[in-house]
Design a protein around this motif. Structure first.
Motif, mmCIF file in Angstrom:
data_model
loop_
_atom_site.group_PDB
_atom_site.id
_atom_site.type_symbol
_atom_site.label_atom_id
_atom_site.label_comp_id
_atom_site.label_asym_id
_atom_site.label_seq_id
_atom_site.Cartn_x
_atom_site.Cartn_y
_atom_site.Cartn_z
ATOM 1 N N PRO A 32 9.149 -0.616 -32.528
ATOM 2 C CA PRO A 32 8.366 0.138 -31.390
ATOM 3 C C PRO A 32 6.442 -0.184 -31.593
ATOM 4 N N LEU A 33 6.186 -0.904 -32.866
ATOM 5 C CA LEU A 33 4.623 -0.600 -32.954
ATOM 6 C C LEU A 33 4.560 -2.232 -33.363
ATOM 7 N N GLU A 34 5.137 -3.171 -32.572
ATOM 8 C CA GLU A 34 5.089 -4.866 -32.625
ATOM 9 C C GLU A 34 3.671 -4.178 -32.095
ATOM 10 N N VAL A 35 3.092 -4.092 -31.108
ATOM 11 C CA VAL A 35 2.027 -4.661 -30.320
ATOM 12 C C VAL A 35 0.843 -3.895 -31.118
ATOM 13 N N LEU A 36 0.898 -2.210 -31.540
ATOM 14 C CA LEU A 36 -0.178 -1.233 -31.933
ATOM 15 C C LEU A 36 -0.528 -2.056 -33.342
ATOM 16 N N SER A 37 0.179 -2.203 -33.826
ATOM 17 C CA SER A 37 -0.399 -2.646 -35.462
ATOM 18 C C SER A 37 -0.499 -4.055 -35.185
ATOM 19 N N ALA A 38 0.107 -4.894 -35.117
ATOM 20 C CA ALA A 38 -1.640 -6.177 -34.904
ATOM 21 C C ALA A 38 -3.029 -5.655 -34.199
ATOM 22 N N LEU A 93 7.898 -4.456 -23.662
ATOM 23 C CA LEU A 93 8.501 -3.514 -22.809
ATOM 24 C C LEU A 93 10.011 -4.398 -22.708
ATOM 25 N N GLN A 94 9.619 -5.432 -22.159
ATOM 26 C CA GLN A 94 10.545 -7.150 -22.387
ATOM 27 C C GLN A 94 11.224 -7.200 -23.112
ATOM 28 N N GLY A 95 10.406 -7.084 -24.511
ATOM 29 C CA GLY A 95 11.085 -7.906 -25.778
ATOM 30 C C GLY A 95 12.037 -7.642 -26.251
ATOM 31 N N GLY A 96 12.604 -6.813 -26.124
ATOM 32 C CA GLY A 96 13.330 -6.305 -26.828
ATOM 33 C C GLY A 96 14.050 -4.806 -26.411
ATOM 34 N N PRO A 97 15.300 -3.719 -26.818
ATOM 35 C CA PRO A 97 15.694 -2.148 -26.665
ATOM 36 C C PRO A 97 14.250 -1.514 -27.350
ATOM 37 N N ASP A 98 14.095 -0.319 -26.842
ATOM 38 C CA ASP A 98 13.177 0.696 -26.724
ATOM 39 C C ASP A 98 12.224 0.999 -28.124
ATOM 40 N N LYS A 99 13.688 1.246 -29.108
ATOM 41 C CA LYS A 99 13.473 1.476 -30.337
ATOM 42 C C LYS A 99 12.985 0.801 -31.380
ATOM 43 N N GLY A 130 9.196 4.700 -29.877
ATOM 44 C CA GLY A 130 9.512 3.461 -28.890
ATOM 45 C C GLY A 130 8.866 2.859 -28.027
ATOM 46 N N ARG A 131 8.896 1.549 -27.773
ATOM 47 C CA ARG A 131 7.262 0.399 -27.041
ATOM 48 C C ARG A 131 7.057 1.349 -25.473
ATOM 49 N N GLU A 132 7.888 2.091 -25.269
ATOM 50 C CA GLU A 132 7.246 2.682 -24.000
ATOM 51 C C GLU A 132 6.564 4.323 -24.381
ATOM 52 N N GLN A 133 6.826 4.417 -25.416
ATOM 53 C CA GLN A 133 5.968 5.663 -25.919
ATOM 54 C C GLN A 133 4.306 4.821 -26.649
ATOM 55 N N ALA A 134 4.387 3.629 -26.930
ATOM 56 C CA ALA A 134 3.529 2.939 -27.761
ATOM 57 C C ALA A 134 2.168 2.334 -26.225
ATOM 58 N N VAL A 135 2.999 1.499 -24.838
ATOM 59 C CA VAL A 135 2.181 1.894 -23.657
ATOM 60 C C VAL A 135 1.323 3.361 -23.866
ATOM 61 N N LEU A 136 1.595 4.433 -24.505
ATOM 62 C CA LEU A 136 1.521 5.790 -24.042
ATOM 63 C C LEU A 136 0.731 6.458 -24.827
ATOM 64 N N TRP A 137 -0.053 5.461 -26.077
ATOM 65 C CA TRP A 137 -0.625 6.154 -26.986
ATOM 66 C C TRP A 137 -1.510 5.142 -27.067
ATOM 67 N N LEU A 138 -1.732 4.503 -26.400
ATOM 68 C CA LEU A 138 -2.609 3.551 -26.302
ATOM 69 C C LEU A 138 -3.691 4.054 -25.133
ATOM 70 N N TRP A 139 -2.691 4.001 -24.055
ATOM 71 C CA TRP A 139 -3.515 4.435 -22.899
ATOM 72 C C TRP A 139 -3.701 6.380 -23.599
ATOM 73 N N LEU A 195 -1.937 -5.053 -21.788
ATOM 74 C CA LEU A 195 -1.183 -5.698 -21.151
ATOM 75 C C LEU A 195 -0.121 -5.935 -22.048
ATOM 76 N N LEU A 196 -0.643 -6.113 -23.487
ATOM 77 C CA LEU A 196 0.371 -7.001 -24.658
ATOM 78 C C LEU A 196 1.633 -5.504 -24.714
ATOM 79 N N THR A 197 0.529 -4.260 -24.561
ATOM 80 C CA THR A 197 2.148 -2.934 -25.140
ATOM 81 C C THR A 197 3.083 -2.807 -23.785
ATOM 82 N N ALA A 198 2.164 -3.675 -22.781
ATOM 83 C CA ALA A 198 3.241 -3.551 -20.920
ATOM 84 C C ALA A 198 3.898 -4.368 -21.624
ATOM 85 N N GLN A 199 4.318 -5.606 -21.406
ATOM 86 C CA GLN A 199 4.864 -6.824 -21.727
ATOM 87 C C GLN A 199 6.046 -7.254 -22.839
#
Ligand code: FAD
Length: 260
Positions: free
Chosen positions: A146-152, A137-143, A183-192, A131-135
């Motif tokens: 990109p690791l804001e959520v995944l590294s946390a 996506l609205q937090g700033g430009p894609d690039k 990118g943020r979209e790649q982060a969503v897909l990485w976790l998936w 959910l956080l990786t998806a949220q």
């Protein structure tokens, strides 16, 4: 728990009860397990709570709770955080008109297992981070970041997740490829895709709830367009998967309550 006591859960929904239970359990049980927090563990905690305050789409009093906890941690500039100070900080502060409240019970709905030792917290932690990786996506430009959520998530799991074996497996996957996410979209897909790797590894193992077999997710009946065939071999249609994940892990798909 017997089968007749299982709550009805719709697997195409995300349940706020699971998410709030994940927050309660992570902050008040897992983090509170350590005696005194310092160094990497204290940084991991600050990073996790800042992320929640920024992106968790909670009920107003839960958002107030997360924001006040984040503010409190930012003001904690000493190198060590004793357990007692933390236990005090995570208590509910009920002052009207702006109560800061996170329910203190654990209720599994979408994450309820057929036996108490199945599913529950680990299921809710995956759900929360998807959910956080998806949220984000609205937090700033894609690039940007990109690791804001995944590294946390990586830091949280490494420092606090009670399942040591899980933490080691996850850290190994993270060390191998997380840094390549651009990118943020790649982060969503990485976790998936890495969650699916874990599902594949655990399919048929003794931690699998027989009522909830490990699947490559989302299965075709949940998302027909996510699946395709290339020269007779199954393949994912990643743009379709991304669309599905954005919709599935969106605030509009969070079920606020459940009826038994
Ligand atoms: P979970 O795998 O927990 O999934 C929760 C929900 O997320 C599912 O119900 C589904 O709605 C959705 N979902 C499923 N797959 C995906 C996907 N690919 N993308 C997006 N959403 C999805 N257990 C072990 O025994 N060994 C381990 O090494 C291990 N490592 C883990 C590492 C981490 C970081 C975490 C959080 C958990 C780990 N676990 C491990 C626990 C395990 O992955 C499951 O969480 C647990 O077995 C409960 O499974 P579940 O059926 O509830 O579904």
């Amino acid at each position: 728990t017997t089968a007749s006591q299982l709550k009805h859960a719709d697997r195409s929904k995300v349940y706020m009860a699971d998410l709030e239970s994940a927050l309660h359990y992570s902050l008040r049980v897992e983090v509170a397990r350590a005696g005194t927090l310092s160094g990497a563990a204290l940084s991991a905690l600050k990073c996790y709570v800042a992320l929640l305050a920024k992106y968790f789409p909670g009920r107003p009093f839960v958002q107030t709770y997360l924001q006040s906890l984040d503010g409190w941690l930012r003001n904690w500039t000493e190198p060590e955080l004793p357990r007692n100070a933390w236990k005090e900080a995570v208590k509910n502060k009920g002052d009207a008109p702006h109560p800061a409240m996170l329910p203190t019970n654990v209720t599994w709905v979408g994450c309820q297992g057929s036996e108490p030792h199945f599913r529950g917290y680990p299921c809710s932690l995956w759900t929360l981070f998807h959910l956080l990786t998806a949220q984000a996506l609205q937090g700033g430009p894609d690039k940007e970041l990109p690791l804001e959520v995944l590294s946390a998530m990586r830091c949280y799991v490494k420092n606090f997740f009670g399942c040591q074996e899980c933490a080691q497996h996850f850290e190994a996957m993270a060390a191998e490829s997380m840094d390549k996410v651009q990118g943020r979209e790649q982060a969503v897909l990485w976790l998936w895709s890495h969650h699916n790797e874990v599902n594949a590894r655990l399919a048929g193992s003794d931690t699998e709830d027989p009522k909830f077999p490990k699947l490559q997710w989302p299965p075709p009946d949940m998302c027909p367009l996510c699946h395709k065939e290339e020269s007779g071999v199954h393949a994912w249609d990643e743009p379709a998967v991304l669309r599905f994940l954005k919709a599935h892990f969106s605030p509009a798909n969070i079920y606020p309550d459940y009826t038994e």
